[in-house]
Structure formats: structure tokens, C-alpha cells
Scaffold this motif. Structure first.
Motif, PDB file in Angstrom:
ATOM      1  N   PHE A 130     -15.615 -62.110 -18.141  1.00 39.09           N
ATOM      2  CA  PHE A 130     -16.119 -61.191 -17.106  1.00 39.09           C
ATOM      3  C   PHE A 130     -17.039 -60.161 -17.752  1.00 39.09           C
ATOM      4  CE2 PHE A 130     -15.411 -57.305 -14.472  1.00 39.09           C
ATOM      5  CZ  PHE A 130     -15.879 -57.793 -13.262  1.00 39.09           C
ATOM      6  N   THR A 131     -18.257 -60.016 -17.208  1.00 39.18           N
ATOM      7  CA  THR A 131     -19.267 -59.157 -17.845  1.00 39.18           C
ATOM      8  C   THR A 131     -19.627 -57.972 -16.965  1.00 39.18           C
ATOM      9  OG1 THR A 131     -20.173 -61.017 -19.092  1.00 39.18           O
ATOM     10  CG2 THR A 131     -21.575 -59.076 -18.831  1.00 39.18           C
ATOM     11  N   ILE A 132     -19.463 -56.787 -17.526  1.00 34.59           N
ATOM     12  CA  ILE A 132     -19.780 -55.511 -16.873  1.00 34.59           C
ATOM     13  C   ILE A 132     -21.095 -55.012 -17.449  1.00 34.59           C
ATOM     14  CG2 ILE A 132     -18.993 -53.139 -16.503  1.00 34.59           C
ATOM     15  CD1 ILE A 132     -16.132 -54.293 -17.354  1.00 34.59           C
ATOM     16  N   LEU A 133     -22.030 -54.636 -16.588  1.00 33.99           N
ATOM     17  CA  LEU A 133     -23.340 -54.179 -17.050  1.00 33.99           C
ATOM     18  C   LEU A 133     -23.617 -52.746 -16.622  1.00 33.99           C
ATOM     19  CD1 LEU A 133     -26.218 -54.697 -18.249  1.00 33.99           C
ATOM     20  CD2 LEU A 133     -26.885 -55.503 -15.957  1.00 33.99           C
ATOM     21  N   TYR A 134     -23.954 -51.901 -17.597  1.00 33.24           N
ATOM     22  CA  TYR A 134     -24.654 -50.643 -17.291  1.00 33.24           C
ATOM     23  C   TYR A 134     -26.087 -50.842 -17.748  1.00 33.24           C
ATOM     24  CZ  TYR A 134     -26.700 -46.094 -17.397  1.00 33.24           C
ATOM     25  OH  TYR A 134     -27.578 -45.044 -17.166  1.00 33.24           O
ATOM     26  N   PHE A 135     -27.035 -50.567 -16.863  1.00 32.00           N
ATOM     27  CA  PHE A 135     -28.447 -50.782 -17.172  1.00 32.00           C
ATOM     28  C   PHE A 135     -29.220 -49.515 -16.826  1.00 32.00           C
ATOM     29  CE2 PHE A 135     -32.773 -52.247 -16.576  1.00 32.00           C
ATOM     30  CZ  PHE A 135     -32.922 -53.229 -17.544  1.00 32.00           C
ATOM     31  N   GLY A 136     -30.156 -49.153 -17.689  1.00 33.55           N
ATOM     32  CA  GLY A 136     -31.021 -48.016 -17.399  1.00 33.55           C
ATOM     33  C   GLY A 136     -30.921 -46.937 -18.458  1.00 33.55           C
ATOM     34  N   MET A 137     -31.720 -45.912 -18.272  1.00 34.29           N
ATOM     35  CA  MET A 137     -31.771 -44.825 -19.230  1.00 34.29           C
ATOM     36  C   MET A 137     -30.393 -44.197 -19.420  1.00 34.29           C
ATOM     37  SD  MET A 137     -34.415 -41.608 -19.202  1.00 34.29           S
ATOM     38  CE  MET A 137     -35.813 -42.734 -19.302  1.00 34.29           C
ATOM     39  N   ILE A 138     -30.081 -43.856 -20.667  1.00 35.76           N
ATOM     40  CA  ILE A 138     -28.792 -43.245 -20.993  1.00 35.76           C
ATOM     41  C   ILE A 138     -28.978 -41.746 -21.094  1.00 35.76           C
ATOM     42  CG2 ILE A 138     -26.927 -43.141 -22.683  1.00 35.76           C
ATOM     43  CD1 ILE A 138     -27.708 -46.050 -23.456  1.00 35.76           C
ATOM     44  N   GLN A 182     -26.872 -37.811 -20.013  1.00 39.02           N
ATOM     45  CA  GLN A 182     -25.538 -37.246 -19.798  1.00 39.02           C
ATOM     46  C   GLN A 182     -25.105 -37.381 -18.342  1.00 39.02           C
ATOM     47  OE1 GLN A 182     -24.673 -34.240 -18.050  1.00 39.02           O
ATOM     48  NE2 GLN A 182     -22.496 -34.535 -18.532  1.00 39.02           N
ATOM     49  N   TYR A 183     -26.023 -37.117 -17.414  1.00 36.77           N
ATOM     50  CA  TYR A 183     -25.658 -37.124 -15.996  1.00 36.77           C
ATOM     51  C   TYR A 183     -25.466 -38.530 -15.439  1.00 36.77           C
ATOM     52  CZ  TYR A 183     -30.495 -38.294 -14.639  1.00 36.77           C
ATOM     53  OH  TYR A 183     -31.700 -38.919 -14.467  1.00 36.77           O
ATOM     54  N   LYS A 184     -25.796 -39.554 -16.239  1.00 35.52           N
ATOM     55  CA  LYS A 184     -25.606 -40.928 -15.773  1.00 35.52           C
ATOM     56  C   LYS A 184     -24.182 -41.436 -16.010  1.00 35.52           C
ATOM     57  CE  LYS A 184     -30.290 -41.994 -15.340  1.00 35.52           C
ATOM     58  NZ  LYS A 184     -31.068 -42.891 -14.505  1.00 35.52           N
ATOM     59  N   GLY A 185     -23.369 -40.698 -16.777  1.00 33.12           N
ATOM     60  CA  GLY A 185     -21.948 -41.004 -16.874  1.00 33.12           C
ATOM     61  C   GLY A 185     -21.585 -42.212 -17.706  1.00 33.12           C
ATOM     62  N   VAL A 186     -22.413 -42.588 -18.670  1.00 33.20           N
ATOM     63  CA  VAL A 186     -22.122 -43.784 -19.462  1.00 33.20           C
ATOM     64  C   VAL A 186     -20.854 -43.603 -20.294  1.00 33.20           C
ATOM     65  CG1 VAL A 186     -23.056 -45.450 -21.104  1.00 33.20           C
ATOM     66  CG2 VAL A 186     -24.594 -44.250 -19.538  1.00 33.20           C
ATOM     67  N   SER A 187     -20.642 -42.416 -20.867  1.00 40.07           N
ATOM     68  CA  SER A 187     -19.417 -42.180 -21.638  1.00 40.07           C
ATOM     69  C   SER A 187     -18.179 -42.299 -20.743  1.00 40.07           C
ATOM     70  CB  SER A 187     -19.459 -40.804 -22.314  1.00 40.07           C
ATOM     71  OG  SER A 187     -19.653 -39.763 -21.377  1.00 40.07           O
ATOM     72  N   LEU A 188     -18.320 -41.939 -19.463  1.00 42.47           N
ATOM     73  CA  LEU A 188     -17.229 -42.111 -18.500  1.00 42.47           C
ATOM     74  C   LEU A 188     -16.873 -43.588 -18.353  1.00 42.47           C
ATOM     75  CD1 LEU A 188     -15.673 -40.409 -16.107  1.00 42.47           C
ATOM     76  CD2 LEU A 188     -17.345 -41.559 -14.649  1.00 42.47           C
ATOM     77  N   LEU A 189     -17.888 -44.432 -18.298  1.00 46.76           N
ATOM     78  CA  LEU A 189     -17.666 -45.871 -18.175  1.00 46.76           C
ATOM     79  C   LEU A 189     -16.952 -46.413 -19.410  1.00 46.76           C
ATOM     80  CD1 LEU A 189     -18.020 -48.703 -17.003  1.00 46.76           C
ATOM     81  CD2 LEU A 189     -20.399 -48.672 -17.810  1.00 46.76           C
ATOM     82  N   ASP A 236     -21.558 -59.894 -14.134  1.00 45.86           N
ATOM     83  CA  ASP A 236     -20.725 -60.133 -12.955  1.00 45.86           C
ATOM     84  C   ASP A 236     -20.611 -58.898 -12.075  1.00 45.86           C
ATOM     85  OD1 ASP A 236     -19.741 -62.915 -13.472  1.00 45.86           O
ATOM     86  OD2 ASP A 236     -19.043 -61.964 -15.307  1.00 45.86           O
ATOM     87  N   VAL A 237     -20.739 -57.723 -12.673  1.00 49.58           N
ATOM     88  CA  VAL A 237     -20.723 -56.490 -11.896  1.00 49.58           C
ATOM     89  C   VAL A 237     -21.610 -55.474 -12.600  1.00 49.58           C
ATOM     90  CG1 VAL A 237     -18.646 -55.605 -13.061  1.00 49.58           C
ATOM     91  CG2 VAL A 237     -19.268 -54.720 -10.809  1.00 49.58           C
ATOM     92  N   VAL A 238     -22.379 -54.731 -11.821  1.00 46.65           N
ATOM     93  CA  VAL A 238     -23.229 -53.656 -12.344  1.00 46.65           C
ATOM     94  C   VAL A 238     -22.539 -52.335 -12.028  1.00 46.65           C
ATOM     95  CG1 VAL A 238     -25.489 -52.535 -12.216  1.00 46.65           C
ATOM     96  CG2 VAL A 238     -25.311 -55.041 -12.024  1.00 46.65           C
ATOM     97  N   VAL A 239     -22.330 -51.514 -13.060  1.00 48.61           N
ATOM     98  CA  VAL A 239     -21.625 -50.242 -12.891  1.00 48.61           C
ATOM     99  C   VAL A 239     -22.579 -49.091 -13.177  1.00 48.61           C
ATOM    100  CG1 VAL A 239     -19.655 -48.843 -13.583  1.00 48.61           C
ATOM    101  CG2 VAL A 239     -19.470 -51.343 -13.586  1.00 48.61           C
ATOM    102  N   LEU A 240     -22.717 -48.202 -12.202  1.00 46.56           N
ATOM    103  CA  LEU A 240     -23.562 -47.016 -12.338  1.00 46.56           C
ATOM    104  C   LEU A 240     -22.703 -45.792 -12.043  1.00 46.56           C
ATOM    105  CD1 LEU A 240     -26.753 -48.394 -10.562  1.00 46.56           C
ATOM    106  CD2 LEU A 240     -26.280 -48.286 -13.012  1.00 46.56           C
ATOM    107  N   PRO A 241     -22.087 -45.207 -13.079  1.00 50.37           N
ATOM    108  CA  PRO A 241     -21.102 -44.135 -12.883  1.00 50.37           C
ATOM    109  C   PRO A 241     -21.727 -42.745 -12.854  1.00 50.37           C
ATOM    110  CG  PRO A 241     -21.126 -44.799 -15.177  1.00 50.37           C
ATOM    111  CD  PRO A 241     -22.174 -45.627 -14.492  1.00 50.37           C
TER     112      PRO A 241
END
Length: 393
Positions: free
Chosen positions: A211-219, A221-228, A291-296
Motif C-alpha cells: 500500500f503506497t501513501i503519497l505526499y506530493f508538492g512543495m514541503i 511548514q504549513y503543509k503539515g508533512v511532519s504531521l504525516l 494508492d492514496v494521496v495525503v495532503l495534511p
């Protein structure tokens, strides 16, 4: 009708660059006579976090051949500013749509805005606001003040304004004290220009299994990548061993929590961290393989990535920000979680995983706004401006 669109060039490529191209082409396809002024050199190169890729022209989409393009204005070149002014005089647009996303270009945009009052160079000016105040600029006091003053100076010269959601509209009204009747919501247009690849080939190329989780786009602080990453770290080991988390995008370095939480992850071997700008030719590979795109996101005024994910029919997990719920209204493949809630995000990941185990790879139909509808919305806004002008006369 003659319309001119002002946005970012491919040199300092960003989502605004792509949006400028796609919007201009959409108006041209609806029969408008379209011209474009591009802001080419946005800031001194050493100040730009993504300076290593500046000028590489990694965007494959381009303007329709019938569109006249001035490329472009440079932050430190009055000669280029004059060239843009002469271009406007030659094109004689009846309407100008100017994209606002950063205060770094405020002086160039101000000169273009004020040019409508010079030598009969008359046009109606609409400011499409992709941001209220950039979060990085907001943290630096002198830049924050300049941003507010520059933004206010430009807004005072505009005839109308647009935002991508009601949430963003209210934030803009509160920040710049605009009257309610002058700012409209025009949703972010779809990014359906990316195709798909063979899933097996895409996953093999990225060395993915499970199962593949994708975060895509500029990294940022307000994009929440560390939260993911923190949510991924809280998954049960027996499930995490059958997952991959892929983080793909340019890191601007203001999320100071990301690298510690990433390096200390118990599942570090299941995380692929591709910290670089992803050129257009590789975008379909990442989405096809996931399989899922996550934008936190912790906040947003609009998202190009969410429009790519929806156009690709991907399952999506995102924070329940008003802008995101508006954008994805009616989309069957979305799970929302409370903003900033690590445990809720973990539970959403688990729910998506169990759905994948039972149903396999799923795709969804996005029935959101079309570019044709966006052009129609702008036609309505222009008509309302004409009515106000007749009343004032």
C-alpha cells in the motif's frame, strides 16, 4: 473580448506558472483574444530557496500558439517594466487578470496596475488572490509590513478580486478590509493535463510494494508533512511493513520538525523521501503508483496538487479545512480529518489501508468545476463590473 493575464514565468517555475498557462489557454479556447505578461526574475537568485532549478524549464505544458506572450519582467530591470507597459499599450486588453501570490513581485505588479491610468491605457483589473500573506514572509517583520502595504496599494487599484474558496475570501476581506461585493469565489481550476502510466511500470521504477501513501508538492511548514510522518510512525508494525510512504517535492527548509521525525522513524526503510522539484514528465509516475494521496495541510487558500489527485481519480486524505471541503465537495474518494490531529490522520491511513485490502486499487470520478465554467464565472464578474461602472457614471 481582449484579455491579458499576468503571472509567473517558467523560469522560477511554481504552481502559479502552471496555473497562468492553463488559465490563458482556457480563455483562448473559449474564443478570447488572449495576451500574457510573465514575471520572469522574481527575486535576487540567492534569496530563492529553489535557486538550484531556476531556468531549467521543467514544465512541459505551454501557451496556445495564438497567445501573445511578453516574457518578461525582472525585479531589477526598469527596462523590462517599460517593455511590459508598451506590450499592454499594443495589446489594448479590455480586462486584465493579475495573479497575486507573493509580495516579492509587488513593485512590478503595482506598476502594471497603475498603468491603466496612464495615456488612456484603460482596462478593468481583476486580482486573483492565491494567497493572503505568504507564511514565510509573514514571519519576517519588515517583509510582513512590506507585503501588507504592497498588497493594499495594488488592491486599491483593482476593480474586482477573486479567491479560490469562501474561507480564503473571508480571510482576504478581513486582512485588507475589502467590501463584500467586490470579491468573488472562483474555484481553483482542474489540472487534468497529466496522463497516467502503466501502474506496474511506475511502481517498479519507484521500487514500491504494498500500500503506497503519497505526499506530493512543495514541503513547507504549513503543509503539515511532519504531521504525516508522525502519523505514519504510529501505525502498527505488522501493517507498516506492507506500506510505503512517498514524500516527493521541493523542500524549502522551514519545517524544522520534519528531518528529526523522519530520521528517527521506526519505519525509515519504508519511507521514500524525494526532496527535489518533480518535473512534469515524472508527475504521472508518482500519482499512478500511489494508492492514496495525503495532503495534511494546516492552512491553505487553494491547492494545485489536490486538483491533480482528483483529476487522476485517486483516493485522498486531507485536513477538514473549509477550502479543501469546498474543493472536494461531491468527490467520493476523500477522507477528511481534523486539522493537525495526528491520531485522526493515523486512523484515516488505517481506514484507507483496510479499504485497499478489501477492494484493491480504486479510482473515482471528479465532477468538480471545469475551466469552461471558470471562464463563464469571469464573464459574470466582468458583467457586474460593467454594471457598477454604469451606475457610478
Amino acid at each position: 473580448m481582449r484579455i491579458c493575464i499576468i503571472g509567473s514565468s517558467k523560469k522560477f517555475f511554481s504552481g502559479i506558472s502552471a496555473y497562468t498557462i492553463v488559465m490563458a489557454n482556457a480563455f483562448a479556447e473559449q474564443g478570447y483574444k488572449v495576451s500574457v505578461i510573465l514575471l520572469r526574475n522574481l527575486v535576487p537568485l540567492f534569496l530563492y530557496p529553489g535557486r538550484a532549478r531556476v531556468g531549467k524549464e521543467e514544465c512541459q505544458i505551454d501557451f496556445h500558439p495564438d497567445i501573445e506572450v511578453y516574457n518578461g519582467m525582472d525585479w531589477n530591470s526598469p527596462g523590462s517594466w517599460y517593455g511590459a507597459y508598451r506590450f499592454l499599450q499594443k495589446q489594448k486588453p479590455e480586462v486584465v487578470i493579475m495573479h497575486w501570490w507573493t509580495s516579492s513581485v509587488a513593485h512590478m505588479q503595482f506598476l502594471l496596475a497603475i498603468s491603466k491610468q496612464v495615456n488612456g491605457n484603460k482596462f478593468r483589473l481583476i486580482l486573483e488572490m492565491h494567497e493572503v500573506v505568504d507564511t514565510l514572509e509573514e514571519k519576517i517583520f519588515p517583509i510582513r509590513i512590506y507585503s501588507r502595504l504592497g498588497g493594499k496599494a495594488i488592491l486599491n487599484l483593482c476593480d474586482s478580486y477573486t479567491a479560490h474558496s469562501e474561507e480564503a475570501r473571508q480571510a482576504i476581506i478581513n486582512t485588507y478590509k475589502l467590501t463584500e461585493d467586490r470579491i468573488d469565489v472562483v474555484p481553483h481550476g482542474p489540472y487534468n493535463m497529466y496522463g497516467t502510466l502503466d501502474r506496474g511500470i511506475a511502481r517498479k521504477d519507484l521500487n514500491l510494494n504494498g500500500f503506497t501513501i503519497l505526499y506530493f508538492g512543495m514541503i513547507r511548514q504549513y503543509k503539515g508533512v511532519s504531521l504525516l510522518v508522525r502519523a505514519f510512525n504510529k501505525l502498527p508494525p505488522e501493517l507498516a511493513s506492507n506500506m510505503h510512504l512517498v514524500i516527493a517535492g521541493e523542500d524549502w527548509g522551514d519545517d524544522t520538525e520534519l528531518m528529526p521525525v523522519l530520521d528517527n522513524s521506526p519505519y525509515r526503510d519504508r519511507i521514500i523521501f524525494k526532496s527535489e522539484f518533480i518535473p512534469d514528465e515524472n508527475v504521472p509516475k508518482y500519482f499512478t503508483a500511489s494508492d492514496v494521496v495525503v495532503l495534511p495541510y494546516l492552512r491553505t487558500c487553494g491547492s494545485g496538487v489536490i486538483n491533480i489527485a482528483a483529476a487522476q481519480g485517486k483516493s485522498v486524505i486531507t485536513a477538514d479545512l473549509d477550502t479543501m471541503t469546498e474543493c472536494l465537495n461531491g468527490y467520493g474518494g476523500v477522507r477528511f480529518f481534523p486539522v493537525g490531529d495526528v491520531d485522526a490522520l493515523r486512523d484515516s491511513l488505517l481506514d484507507a489501508y483496510h479499504s485497499w485490502v478489501v477492494n484493491g486499487v480504486q479510482t473515482y470520478q471528479f465532477t468538480g468545476v471545469t475551466w469552461e465554467a471558470i471562464v463563464k464565472k469571469y464573464e459574470h464578474i466582468i458583467g457586474e463590473m460593467d454594471k457598477r461602472q454604469r451606475v457610478s457614471c
